[in-house]
Design a protein around this motif. Structure first.
Motif, mmCIF file in Angstrom:
data_model
loop_
_atom_site.group_PDB
_atom_site.id
_atom_site.type_symbol
_atom_site.label_atom_id
_atom_site.label_comp_id
_atom_site.label_asym_id
_atom_site.label_seq_id
_atom_site.Cartn_x
_atom_site.Cartn_y
_atom_site.Cartn_z
ATOM 1 N N ALA A 446 0.833 -1.202 0.000
ATOM 2 C CA ALA A 446 0.000 0.000 0.000
ATOM 3 C C ALA A 446 0.869 1.254 0.000
ATOM 4 C CB ALA A 446 -0.933 -0.016 1.205
ATOM 5 N N PHE A 447 1.920 1.252 0.814
ATOM 6 C CA PHE A 447 2.864 2.370 0.826
ATOM 7 C C PHE A 447 3.550 2.495 -0.527
ATOM 8 C CE2 PHE A 447 7.232 3.913 2.272
ATOM 9 C CZ PHE A 447 6.842 5.241 2.338
ATOM 10 N N ASN A 448 3.950 1.360 -1.087
ATOM 11 C CA ASN A 448 4.583 1.388 -2.399
ATOM 12 C C ASN A 448 3.635 1.925 -3.466
ATOM 13 O OD1 ASN A 448 6.939 0.364 -1.348
ATOM 14 N ND2 ASN A 448 6.534 -1.743 -1.959
ATOM 15 N N GLY A 449 2.354 1.595 -3.346
ATOM 16 C CA GLY A 449 1.382 2.144 -4.285
ATOM 17 C C GLY A 449 1.315 3.652 -4.203
ATOM 18 N N TYR A 450 1.365 4.191 -2.982
ATOM 19 C CA TYR A 450 1.384 5.643 -2.805
ATOM 20 C C TYR A 450 2.615 6.249 -3.466
ATOM 21 C CZ TYR A 450 1.907 10.155 -0.463
ATOM 22 O OH TYR A 450 2.076 11.493 -0.212
ATOM 23 N N LEU A 451 3.783 5.675 -3.184
ATOM 24 C CA LEU A 451 5.019 6.197 -3.767
ATOM 25 C C LEU A 451 4.973 6.118 -5.290
ATOM 26 C CD1 LEU A 451 7.662 4.571 -1.382
ATOM 27 C CD2 LEU A 451 6.746 6.887 -1.270
ATOM 28 N N THR A 452 4.473 5.016 -5.809
ATOM 29 C CA THR A 452 4.440 4.808 -7.260
ATOM 30 C C THR A 452 3.540 5.832 -7.933
ATOM 31 O OG1 THR A 452 4.885 2.454 -7.024
ATOM 32 C CG2 THR A 452 3.861 3.164 -9.080
ATOM 33 N N ARG A 453 2.377 6.060 -7.373
ATOM 34 C CA ARG A 453 1.470 7.027 -7.992
ATOM 35 C C ARG A 453 2.053 8.435 -7.952
ATOM 36 N NH1 ARG A 453 -2.023 3.076 -6.012
ATOM 37 N NH2 ARG A 453 -2.066 3.887 -3.874
ATOM 38 N N CYS A 454 2.652 8.807 -6.816
ATOM 39 C CA CYS A 454 3.287 10.130 -6.739
ATOM 40 C C CYS A 454 4.410 10.248 -7.766
ATOM 41 C CB CYS A 454 3.827 10.378 -5.334
ATOM 42 S SG CYS A 454 2.566 10.616 -4.070
ATOM 43 N N GLN A 455 5.257 9.216 -7.834
ATOM 44 C CA GLN A 455 6.407 9.282 -8.736
ATOM 45 C C GLN A 455 5.987 9.239 -10.198
ATOM 46 O OE1 GLN A 455 9.999 7.714 -5.862
ATOM 47 N NE2 GLN A 455 9.204 6.255 -7.343
ATOM 48 N N SER A 456 4.870 8.595 -10.508
ATOM 49 C CA SER A 456 4.418 8.587 -11.898
ATOM 50 C C SER A 456 4.082 9.993 -12.366
ATOM 51 C CB SER A 456 3.197 7.668 -12.048
ATOM 52 O OG SER A 456 2.040 8.235 -11.457
ATOM 53 N N ILE A 457 3.625 10.839 -11.443
ATOM 54 C CA ILE A 457 3.367 12.246 -11.766
ATOM 55 C C ILE A 457 4.668 13.039 -11.770
ATOM 56 C CG2 ILE A 457 2.248 14.355 -10.968
ATOM 57 C CD1 ILE A 457 0.276 12.380 -12.148
ATOM 58 N N LEU A 458 5.482 12.842 -10.741
ATOM 59 C CA LEU A 458 6.678 13.672 -10.565
ATOM 60 C C LEU A 458 7.799 13.327 -11.538
ATOM 61 C CD1 LEU A 458 6.706 13.764 -6.661
ATOM 62 C CD2 LEU A 458 5.885 15.526 -8.240
ATOM 63 N N GLN A 459 7.702 12.177 -12.199
ATOM 64 C CA GLN A 459 8.661 11.851 -13.262
ATOM 65 C C GLN A 459 8.168 12.312 -14.627
ATOM 66 O OE1 GLN A 459 9.669 7.657 -13.215
ATOM 67 N NE2 GLN A 459 10.310 7.699 -11.070
ATOM 68 N N SER A 460 6.953 12.787 -14.708
ATOM 69 C CA SER A 460 6.398 13.171 -16.001
ATOM 70 C C SER A 460 6.574 14.666 -16.233
ATOM 71 C CB SER A 460 4.911 12.799 -16.071
ATOM 72 O OG SER A 460 4.154 13.576 -15.167
ATOM 73 N N GLY A 461 6.407 15.086 -17.471
ATOM 74 C CA GLY A 461 6.484 16.501 -17.786
ATOM 75 C C GLY A 461 7.850 17.084 -17.525
ATOM 76 N N ALA A 462 7.852 18.320 -17.036
ATOM 77 C CA ALA A 462 9.103 19.039 -16.792
ATOM 78 C C ALA A 462 8.962 19.861 -15.527
ATOM 79 C CB ALA A 462 9.427 19.954 -17.986
ATOM 80 N N PRO A 463 10.082 20.173 -14.859
ATOM 81 C CA PRO A 463 10.003 21.012 -13.652
ATOM 82 C C PRO A 463 9.481 22.396 -13.994
ATOM 83 C CG PRO A 463 12.290 20.731 -14.355
ATOM 84 C CD PRO A 463 11.468 19.792 -15.180
ATOM 85 N N ASP A 464 8.830 23.025 -13.033
ATOM 86 C CA ASP A 464 8.216 24.332 -13.258
ATOM 87 C C ASP A 464 8.504 25.236 -12.058
ATOM 88 O OD1 ASP A 464 6.695 26.248 -14.664
ATOM 89 O OD2 ASP A 464 4.886 25.713 -13.547
ATOM 90 N N ASN A 465 9.777 25.446 -11.784
ATOM 91 C CA ASN A 465 10.157 26.274 -10.650
ATOM 92 C C ASN A 465 10.266 27.736 -11.060
ATOM 93 O OD1 ASN A 465 10.175 24.091 -8.978
ATOM 94 N ND2 ASN A 465 12.380 23.749 -9.091
ATOM 95 N N ASP A 466 10.086 28.606 -10.074
ATOM 96 C CA ASP A 466 10.000 30.046 -10.346
ATOM 97 C C ASP A 466 11.354 30.718 -10.485
ATOM 98 O OD1 ASP A 466 7.063 30.188 -9.917
ATOM 99 O OD2 ASP A 466 7.572 29.745 -7.840
ATOM 100 N N VAL A 467 12.316 30.307 -9.660
ATOM 101 C CA VAL A 467 13.501 31.122 -9.423
ATOM 102 C C VAL A 467 14.767 30.279 -9.538
ATOM 103 C CG1 VAL A 467 14.715 32.495 -7.674
ATOM 104 C CG2 VAL A 467 12.235 32.676 -7.886
ATOM 105 N N LEU A 468 15.815 30.879 -10.065
ATOM 106 C CA LEU A 468 17.172 30.355 -9.942
ATOM 107 C C LEU A 468 17.830 31.044 -8.760
ATOM 108 C CD1 LEU A 468 18.499 30.257 -13.622
ATOM 109 C CD2 LEU A 468 18.211 28.287 -12.102
ATOM 110 N N LEU A 469 18.285 30.266 -7.798
ATOM 111 C CA LEU A 469 18.971 30.803 -6.625
ATOM 112 C C LEU A 469 20.458 30.492 -6.762
ATOM 113 C CD1 LEU A 469 18.948 32.116 -3.810
ATOM 114 C CD2 LEU A 469 18.457 29.850 -2.850
ATOM 115 N N TYR A 470 21.246 31.534 -6.912
ATOM 116 C CA TYR A 470 22.686 31.374 -7.127
ATOM 117 C C TYR A 470 23.358 30.796 -5.882
ATOM 118 C CZ TYR A 470 27.599 32.719 -7.765
ATOM 119 O OH TYR A 470 28.965 32.719 -7.855
ATOM 120 N N PHE A 471 24.156 29.744 -6.101
ATOM 121 C CA PHE A 471 24.927 29.132 -5.018
ATOM 122 C C PHE A 471 26.324 29.743 -5.003
ATOM 123 C CE2 PHE A 471 27.660 25.423 -3.610
ATOM 124 C CZ PHE A 471 27.445 25.650 -2.263
ATOM 125 N N PRO A 472 26.624 30.611 -4.038
ATOM 126 C CA PRO A 472 27.899 31.349 -4.032
ATOM 127 C C PRO A 472 29.027 30.545 -3.391
ATOM 128 C CG PRO A 472 26.535 32.099 -2.230
ATOM 129 C CD PRO A 472 25.758 31.007 -2.918
#
Length: 890
Positions: A446-472
């Motif tokens: 059941a836990f694996n099913g939760y992880l699998t469903r989340c990852q099926s979404i999070l592995q799809s498409g492309a990231p959509d983040n707002d900001v680049l934060l410079y690492f100094p």
């Protein structure tokens, strides 16, 4: 040419391709499950004492439980089984690898392999001259030459410089012969600065048979090439499928601060001879010079380790495999180091504090910037004590990983254990054991099913983040303290917490902005676009430069160029005023001043990152004001949001989102079939989605920018009357587990089965079936079952039909119309943890801890002893309630 066997492996999974989009057959459906959307596990081969039947048996169990793949990590073995050991990379060991990859492919499982045993890289074939080394810096008065004998016993002289009180400098390195210095001290006061290399400073941790030996030098490509030659030899006659990827654990080359060619590499990369600045390296003299020399030393080490990881990745590619790397702990730029592998991997080690998030996001940032689809994690390491960690505790840890951009979870982990080993089988010293004998196995699917469903979404498409934060990095490298600065996940407070970079990252998260860290190297690829800033195919709305004193002038020139082209480049507090490093200092300082002066009107400066972003027209996701955390990804027709309620109050109302949306779908990752059209309000600023999330609950929202999708409506929970307490008599029968099944009993009061009066129940680990009859009145026809307190997971059946599994708070199951007016049978199978049974073994002094090396320890790394554990509550404790609900009108 890629072998056909490897193509089969990749085609049977999700090939790691940038921009992959999982297709769905219906707008309300989840993407298809694959071996890579399912969670994987680290698989410890204790003593490499493996055989074909047990390998096949355990792989089949993994597949049945919903695991997608394994990472083989050979290490120390179990006592009494030494006659089964296989030396690492021996012909017999390679035969077992062949069998494993063949069986895994048959079962639709993936296989990764550590490039070594235990950790880090190393083994008996690593010569002393190729081993990890540390530098010994010895300063002494020239009149006490005997002081050189001490470092000479430990290391080899690399450099010996004499400096007079007048600043005169003499190189005496060539005068050190056979343990003696052939030099007469001139008049005056002279100080000796000696640099010694001590090699062979570490042995492989937790090595497998055939893997014991020196740890490899992590700053030498030559040493790495010789190390990998052993693998070339072992794989030369190997006929099986290659591993999907090779794995490099976190940087645990403890004490490694030097390498054979350091002086030559330093001069080639920094433009001057480090030997000419030894007092500064020793921490003496002008503070600014000292910081610059140490910064240059750190930069050189960072570049050498980056080259080491890049060389390892190139080697893996030449052998038809990918690489996974845990860059954390490295004394280098984590963005670049993670990106040097195909799959960047972070980790959670115990703590779930949000203060870790900026560190976790280095790995996903690297994946996003380079266009890799997967970002992985070593997950749940020491999340709790052995046999005491629940699935309910694993969920928030998994959610934190997902929120940080991870989409490829690896359990840490499951030990190989032969069927004939007495319970609890073979165990690894670090929790959490997710395997069949770790106590979580019954409802792990059941836990694996939760992880699998989340990852099926999070592995799809492309990231959509707002900001680049410079690492100094250079600003951090100019701290004049220890020689090297290791950037570990779990001591970030000691290194970065007080820096503007870390503080800005937290402020962005708290105020609803998503971000990726960006390095100087990746900034070279950036271009301004109509959407803001692009690196590859990934777009950002703005760049934030945290307060930093020093910055490479080339990076400042890039920021200025992006600003000239229309990008929003926002500096916190002030623009940097100086450059790092020592060579050509005044020339580079002048270049920095020039670029700042000439672009002064284009560079935005402010004291509040959030206010600057709002002024720049970058809207924030105000869902965070309601206690929600989120991550956002694109799909071809809109966005995916993964929301988690990390607040203390339930969310039951409208949640604004910043993206335009004409319609939306809600998907519940806890229950695969629970999806539906969301209530939505749209305006020019974005949209609002009606959400209901209890604390700790999560959901996926799929938005559609211009499409109005059709389908069933989401079932919002609208109370249709008061809750009905299930207060009849419960019949309790133990159905699976051990050491013995306790006798059945009945009760009207739900208490821990450990107080039932049966001595066997007090030490029992397994499953009990609770059943009762429930009378349902006419009227409400949809119900939610609230189980109250569950110790620790529950499968629910109503009138003989499966209703769902409750394994995490709030332990509720949507029953829909399974209940009917009149009499109903309610059955709840409850599984507890293994803690009580383990405690019983230790009280009776049963020898189940029979492992070599570290054997078995607790979370405090002291010998494990559960004999004094109190009995852990087990079973269904309730109160159990039925909540009538009706569909809320659209």
């Amino acid at each position: 040419m890629i072998p056909k066997s490897f193509l089969c492996l990749l085609l049977g999974s999700f090939a790691i391709l940038p921009g992959h989009t999982a297709e769905v057959s219906n707008d309300l459906d989840w993407p298809a499950q694959t071996r890579e959307t399912r969670p994987w596990t680290r698989w410890w081969w204790l003593g490499s004492a493996v055989d074909r039947p047990n390998l096949t048996r355990q792989l089949a169990l993994f597949r049945e439980a919903g695991i997608g793949g394994v990472e083989i990590c050979p290490l120390y073995g179990a006592k009494g089984y030494e006659n089964r050991y296989l030396d690492f990379l021996s012909p017999g060991w390679m035969e077992m690898l062949d069998h494993t990859t063949a069986e895994a492919n048959r079962l639709d499982l993936g296989v990764d392999l550590t490039t070594g045993t235990g950790w880090p890289f190393g083994g008996p074939w690593v010569r002393k001259e190729d081993s990890s080394a540390k530098v010994i810096l010895k300063k002494m008065d020239a009149s006490a030459l005997d002081g050189l004998k001490e470092p000479a016993k430990k290391g080899t002289l690399q450099c010996l410089i004499a400096v007079s009180e007048k600043g005169e400098s003499l190189d005496l390195t060539a005068k050190w012969k056979d343990g003696r210095l052939d030099w007469t001290v001139p008049q005056g006061t002279w100080t000796l600065y000696s640099v010694w290399q001590q090699s062979g400073i570490q042995q492989v941790k937790r090595p497998a048979p055939g893997g014991e030996g020196n740890v490899l030098d992590p700053f030498s490509m030559k040493a790495l090439d010789r190390y990998l030659g052993k693998f070339d030899e072992a794989f030369s006659n190997y006929k099986g499928a290659p591993p999907r990827s090779h794995f490099h654990d976190s940087f645990e080359y403890f004490g490694a601060t030097w390498t054979n060619d350091l002086f030559a590499e330093f001069q080639a990369r920094r433009g001057y001879d480090l030997r000419s600045k030894l007092p500064a390296l020793f921490g003496e003299g002008d503070p600014d010079t000292m910081a610059r020399v140490k910064g240059d030393y750190r930069s050189t080490i960072a570049e050498l380790h980056l080259a080491y990881i890049q060389r390892w990745t190139a080697w893996a590619h030449a052998h038809d495999s990918l690489t996974r790397d845990q860059a954390h702990g490295s004394p280098g730029n984590l963005v670049d180091l993670y990106a040097a592998a195909d799959i960047p991997e972070t980790e959670i080690f115990g703590s779930l504090d949000e203060k870790l998030w900026p560190m976790l996001q280095f790995a996903s940032s690297a994946a996003h910037l380079k266009g890799s689809r997967l970002s992985s994690s070593e997950s749940f390491t020491w999340l709790g004590e052995h046999f005491q960690t629940t699935l309910a505790e694993a969920k928030p840890a998994a959610d934190i990983l997902f929120l940080s951009g991870v989409n490829h979870v690896f359990f840490h982990g499951i030990p190989y254990s032969p069927a004939e080993a007495p319970w609890p089988g073979w165990q690894f010293y670090a929790a959490v054991n997710f395997g069949p004998q770790g106590g979580l196995w019954r409802d792990l699917p059941a836990f694996n099913g939760y992880l699998t469903r989340c990852q099926s979404i999070l592995q799809s498409g492309a990231p959509d983040n707002d900001v680049l934060l410079y690492f100094p990095m250079d600003d951090l490298f100019h701290q004049a303290d220890d020689l090297l600065i290791p950037f570990t996940v779990h001591n970030a407070e000691a290194v970065m917490a007080k820096h503007s970079f870390y503080q800005t990252a937290h402020a962005l998260t708290e105020h609803g902005y998503t971000y990726d860290h960006v390095s100087d190297a990746f900034l070279k690829q950036a271009s301004a676009s109509s959407n803001g800033v692009s690196i590859g195919k990934t777009n950002y709305r703005a760049i934030i430069v945290p307060r930093c004193r020093v910055i490479p002038h080339a990076t400042m020139e890039k920021f200025a160029a992006l600003a000239r082209d229309g990008a929003k480049v926002l500096f916190l507090d002030a623009t940097p005023e100086d450059v790092p490093g020592l060579n050509d200092l005044e020339k580079r300082r002048a270049a920095l001043r020039t670029v700042v002066r000439e672009n002064k009107d284009r560079l935005s400066i402010g004291s509040d990152a959030v206010a600057m972003l709002e002024k720049a027209g970058v809207p924030r996701e105000t869902a965070t004001d309601q206690g929600l955390r989120f991550i956002r990804r694109t799909h071809v027709r809109g966005r995916h949001y993964f929301f988690v309620n990390r607040g203390k109050e339930a969310v039951n109302g409208w949640v604004p989102i910043t993206v335009p949306a004409k319609s939306a779908v809600i998907l519940d990752p806890m229950q695969a079939d629970r999806t539906g059209l969301a209530r939505i309000q749209t305006d020019n600023q974005g949209a609002k989605i009606f959400l209901q999330l209890e604390p700790g609950e999560s959901c996926i929202v799929r938005t559609f920018t211009t499409d109005t999708v059709a389908g069933r409506a989401w079932d919002y929970d609208e109370p249709a009357g008061g809750a009905k307490t299930v207060d009849g008599t419960w019949q309790v029968r133990f159905i699976d587990g051990g050491p013995e099944l306790p006798g059945p009993f009945q009760t009207k009061q739900l208490l821990s089965w450990t107080v039932s009066g049966d001595v066997e129940a007090r030490r029992f680990a397994g499953t009990a079936l609770y059943s009762t009859e429930v009378q349902i009145p006419e009227g409400a026809n949809e119900w939610i079952l609230d189980l109250g307190r569950v110790c620790e997971s529950a499968r629910v059946r109503v009138n003989g039909k499966d209703a769902g599994v409750a394994w995490s708070a709030p332990f509720r199951v949507h029953l829909g119309t399974l209940l009917h007016p009149g009499n109903n049978t309610l059955e709840v199978e409850v599984a507890n943890l293994a803690a009580n049974r383990i405690a019983d073994l230790d009280r009776r002094k049963v020898d189940w801890k029979y492992f070599h090396e570290i054997n078995f320890v607790g979370k405090d790394y002291k010998p494990f002893d559960a004999s004094k554990w109190p009995e852990r509550d087990s079973g269904l404790l309730g109160p159990v309630k039925l909540v009538p609900v009706k569909k809320r009108e659209p």
